[in-house]
Design an enzyme around this catalytic site. Structure first.
Site, PDB file in Angstrom:
ATOM      1  N   GLU A   1       0.793  -1.112   0.125  1.00  0.00           N
ATOM      2  CA  GLU A   1      -0.093  -0.039  -0.064  1.00  0.00           C
ATOM      3  C   GLU A   1       0.695   1.190   0.044  1.00  0.00           C
ATOM      4  OE1 GLU A   1      -3.234  -1.924   3.074  1.00  0.00           O
ATOM      5  OE2 GLU A   1      -1.915  -0.486   3.695  1.00  0.00           O
TER       6      GLU A   1
ATOM      7  N   LYS B   1       2.433   4.491   1.338  1.00  0.00           N
ATOM      8  CA  LYS B   1       2.418   5.246   2.462  1.00  0.00           C
ATOM      9  C   LYS B   1       2.345   6.726   2.444  1.00  0.00           C
ATOM     10  CE  LYS B   1       5.639   5.338   6.539  1.00  0.00           C
ATOM     11  NZ  LYS B   1       5.054   6.897   7.009  1.00  0.00           N
TER      12      LYS B   1
ATOM     13  N   ARG C   1      -2.110   9.880  11.177  1.00  0.00           N
ATOM     14  CA  ARG C   1      -2.637   8.650  11.485  1.00  0.00           C
ATOM     15  C   ARG C   1      -4.239   8.799  12.032  1.00  0.00           C
ATOM     16  NH1 ARG C   1      -0.334   3.439  12.614  1.00  0.00           N
ATOM     17  NH2 ARG C   1      -2.133   1.879  12.670  1.00  0.00           N
TER      18      ARG C   1
ATOM     19  N   ARG D   1      -3.344   9.419  16.651  1.00  0.00           N
ATOM     20  CA  ARG D   1      -2.710   8.102  16.652  1.00  0.00           C
ATOM     21  C   ARG D   1      -1.904   7.901  18.294  1.00  0.00           C
ATOM     22  NH1 ARG D   1       1.840   7.710  13.056  1.00  0.00           N
ATOM     23  NH2 ARG D   1       2.501   6.066  14.185  1.00  0.00           N
TER      24      ARG D   1
ATOM     25  N   GLU E   1      -5.125   7.036   7.358  1.00  0.00           N
ATOM     26  CA  GLU E   1      -4.522   8.335   7.367  1.00  0.00           C
ATOM     27  C   GLU E   1      -5.340   9.214   6.661  1.00  0.00           C
ATOM     28  OE1 GLU E   1      -1.057   9.107   7.562  1.00  0.00           O
ATOM     29  OE2 GLU E   1      -0.304   6.996   8.181  1.00  0.00           O
TER      30      GLU E   1
ATOM     31  N   PHE F   1      -6.797   2.079   5.579  1.00  0.00           N
ATOM     32  CA  PHE F   1      -6.255   0.832   5.242  1.00  0.00           C
ATOM     33  C   PHE F   1      -6.553  -0.215   6.274  1.00  0.00           C
ATOM     34  CE2 PHE F   1      -3.000   3.582   7.488  1.00  0.00           C
ATOM     35  CZ  PHE F   1      -2.990   2.958   8.876  1.00  0.00           C
TER      36      PHE F   1
ATOM     37  N   ARG G   1       6.025  -3.262  16.855  1.00  0.00           N
ATOM     38  CA  ARG G   1       6.928  -2.803  15.444  1.00  0.00           C
ATOM     39  C   ARG G   1       7.466  -4.235  15.215  1.00  0.00           C
ATOM     40  NH1 ARG G   1       7.631   2.212  14.005  1.00  0.00           N
ATOM     41  NH2 ARG G   1       7.140   4.093  15.508  1.00  0.00           N
TER      42      ARG G   1
ATOM     43  N   LYS H   1       7.691  -0.749   6.574  1.00  0.00           N
ATOM     44  CA  LYS H   1       7.378   0.269   5.475  1.00  0.00           C
ATOM     45  C   LYS H   1       8.856   0.358   4.909  1.00  0.00           C
ATOM     46  CE  LYS H   1       8.660   3.258   9.796  1.00  0.00           C
ATOM     47  NZ  LYS H   1       8.309   4.260  10.586  1.00  0.00           N
TER      48      LYS H   1
END
Length: 504
Positions: free
Chosen positions: A210, A212, A217, A232, A261, A296, A367, A373
């Site tokens: 997708e 970025k 966010r 976020r 986003e 997303f 993470r 990313k």
């Protein structure tokens, strides 16, 4: 009954060791001793947070407090929580003076060590986002439940003290009572960096690719006609983003939770500067720039929670409810198609792409490698530790930034470099004013600040260096922008910085 002095002692023990196991053991030992009423406020204190949240006290107020320390420890956890609550409730004319008086009363009952702890607590110096992960493990150890159960409850509640109460007082069954609740934001899932697109695509399983976006966010909750929008950091911005509220209210569903986003676009459909998007979040009046959402993920739809479903199922739900607002991307693309998407994203003024494992559940706050990313340049999100007064045309401005990476084991940020490059006149003026409000110390050359501000740094790479505690240093670092949408818990870790040495 546990005293504040016990918390101070354990906090010092945690700060003095680099061993995650030792930190967890020390915290768990204290958590086991807590009475029922002490669990929530003590957990907040151990995590470096004020029980009940911020209290409206700045360094100017703290610096005005003068109190002789008590000779012996006497402050209980309950007394500290009550005093902090009293300070929080003060408002109206003369509130500054009354806060100073309330703080003086509190500090006069504290020993010298406790005073130091409380001042740093109010000033935000103890609030290390990385410490949350260690406290989560300590809660699990103290309560005898699985850390995954504690982590999930924290994801859903967003409140560490409430999570600790459930685990320590009710065990795993109480933790299981936490669920996705419409109107209560959950902590967002995060992506880890990948050096190349090929590296992100490597491995077994199918992937989505997708765009970025260079946006902010958002998490959107709808329950009937009620719509709420969160950042976020879980801050509600509903009243500032009316166009997003109306758009989500018009979707064909009864209830939904969407992750995505938003950004402002120019007349050519290209993203406006990130700062213009963020300005809308704090706007108190109507602005000309309209925000466009790009979703997303779908975490809930019409009464069904989807967090534990694989991404492929969540994307099907997203397609059914908000197809026209999905972020551009492709499912299971060929390497050639993935490369074309990456090029298209850059050509459109976006940052790159995110590669996601289609079999992965939604794991907030982690993470891992389920989301990767990929950007064409090296960037890191670091925290500002201090700034030096400038020279020449920058005389009178705080310029050269001291930058720190997050310690994944809950310690203070680890310095990895300095930079004064990339700072516009506007940023120089802003940070000079802002840093003096956040000052925690310094000298005639440098102002030290509480490590709360996240700044996005572009760099050519890193190199080994004995100059800094992390034994690595940034190469040709430049400031891209500050990230008010992120807190210190989302800064990149020292391991991520060291990973750039190995090309990971």
């Amino acid at each position: 009954m546990v005293l504040l002095s016990d918390v101070v002692a354990v906090s010092g023990e945690v700060a003095a060791t680099s061993s995650r196991k030792a930190k967890t053991s020390a915290l768990a030992g204290l958590l086991r001793r807590l009475e029922r009423s002490e669990v929530a406020p003590a957990t907040a204190l151990l995590a470096g947070e004020l029980p009940g949240g911020r209290a409206g006290v700045g360094w100017s107020t703290l610096s005005a407090v003068r109190a002789e320390p008590a000779a012996e420890p006497q402050l209980t956890i309950a007394a500290v929580a009550a005093a902090i609550g009293e300070v929080r409730e003060i408002s109206g004319p003369g509130s500054g003076q009354r806060r100073t008086e309330a703080l003086t009363r509190l500090l006069s009952r504290a020993t010298e060590a406790e005073q130091s702890f409380l001042v740093r607590l109010f000033g935000g110096e103890l609030r290390q986002g990385a410490l949350e992960g260690v406290v989560v493990e300590a809660i699990a150890a103290a309560s005898g439940v699985r850390s995954e159960a504690v982590r999930r409850a924290f994801m859903l509640s967003g409140r560490l003290p409430a999570t600790a109460e459930a685990a320590l007082l009710g065990g795993e069954s109480a933790l299981a009572e936490f669920h996705l609740e419409l109107g209560r934001p959950i902590r967002p899932m995060l992506a880890s960096p990948a050096e190349t697109l090929d590296a992100a695509l490597a491995g077994d399983g199918e992937r989505s690719v997708e765009y970025k976006l260079d946006g902010a966010r958002i998490q959107v909750h709808r329950d009937g006609d009620e719509v709420r929008v969160y950042t976020r950091t879980l801050r509600e911005i509903t009243r500032n983003v009316g166009e997003l509220v109306e758009l989500v209210r018009g979707l064909r569903c009864r209830s939904v939770v969407l992750d995505g986003e938003t950004l402002a676009l120019d007349d050519a459909g290209r993203p406006r500067p990130f700062q213009e998007t963020m300005a809308r979040f704090g706007a108190q009046e109507q602005r000309a720039e309209l925000l466009h959402p790009y979703f997303f993920d779908c975490l809930h739809l019409d009464g069904t929670d989807l967090l534990d479903r694989p991404l492929r199922d969540r994307l099907e739900a997203l397609e059914s409810v908000a197809a026209q607002h999905r972020i551009p991307g492709a499912l299971s693309p060929s390497p050639e198609r993935a490369a074309a998407l990456f090029d298209d994203a850059l050509a459109g003024g976006h940052e790159g792409v995110v590669v996601k494992d289609l079999d992965s559940p939604y794991a907030a706050g982690r993470r891992g490698k389920a989301w990767r990313k990929v950007k064409p340049e090296h960037t890191l999100d670091l925290v500002v530790l201090a700034a030096e007064w400038g020279h020449g045309r920058r005389r009178g401005y705080l310029s050269n930034l001291h930058l720190g990476a997050r310690d994944p084991d809950g310690g203070p940020p680890i310095m990895v470099g300095k930079t004064f490059k990339g700072l516009t006149d506007e940023l120089l003026a802003w940070q000079t004013a802002e840093f003096q409000h956040l000052a925690t110390g310094g000298d005639e050359w440098t102002v030290q600040v509480s490590p709360d501000l996240v700044v996005e740094i572009e760099l050519d790479g890193v190199q080994t260096s004995p100059r800094y505690p992390g034994e690595v240093a940034l190469r040709f670092a430049r400031v891209l922008r500050y990230r008010p949408d992120k807190d210190a818990a989302e800064a990149d870790t020292i391991e991520a910085v060291r990973g750039m040495l190995r090309g990971e």
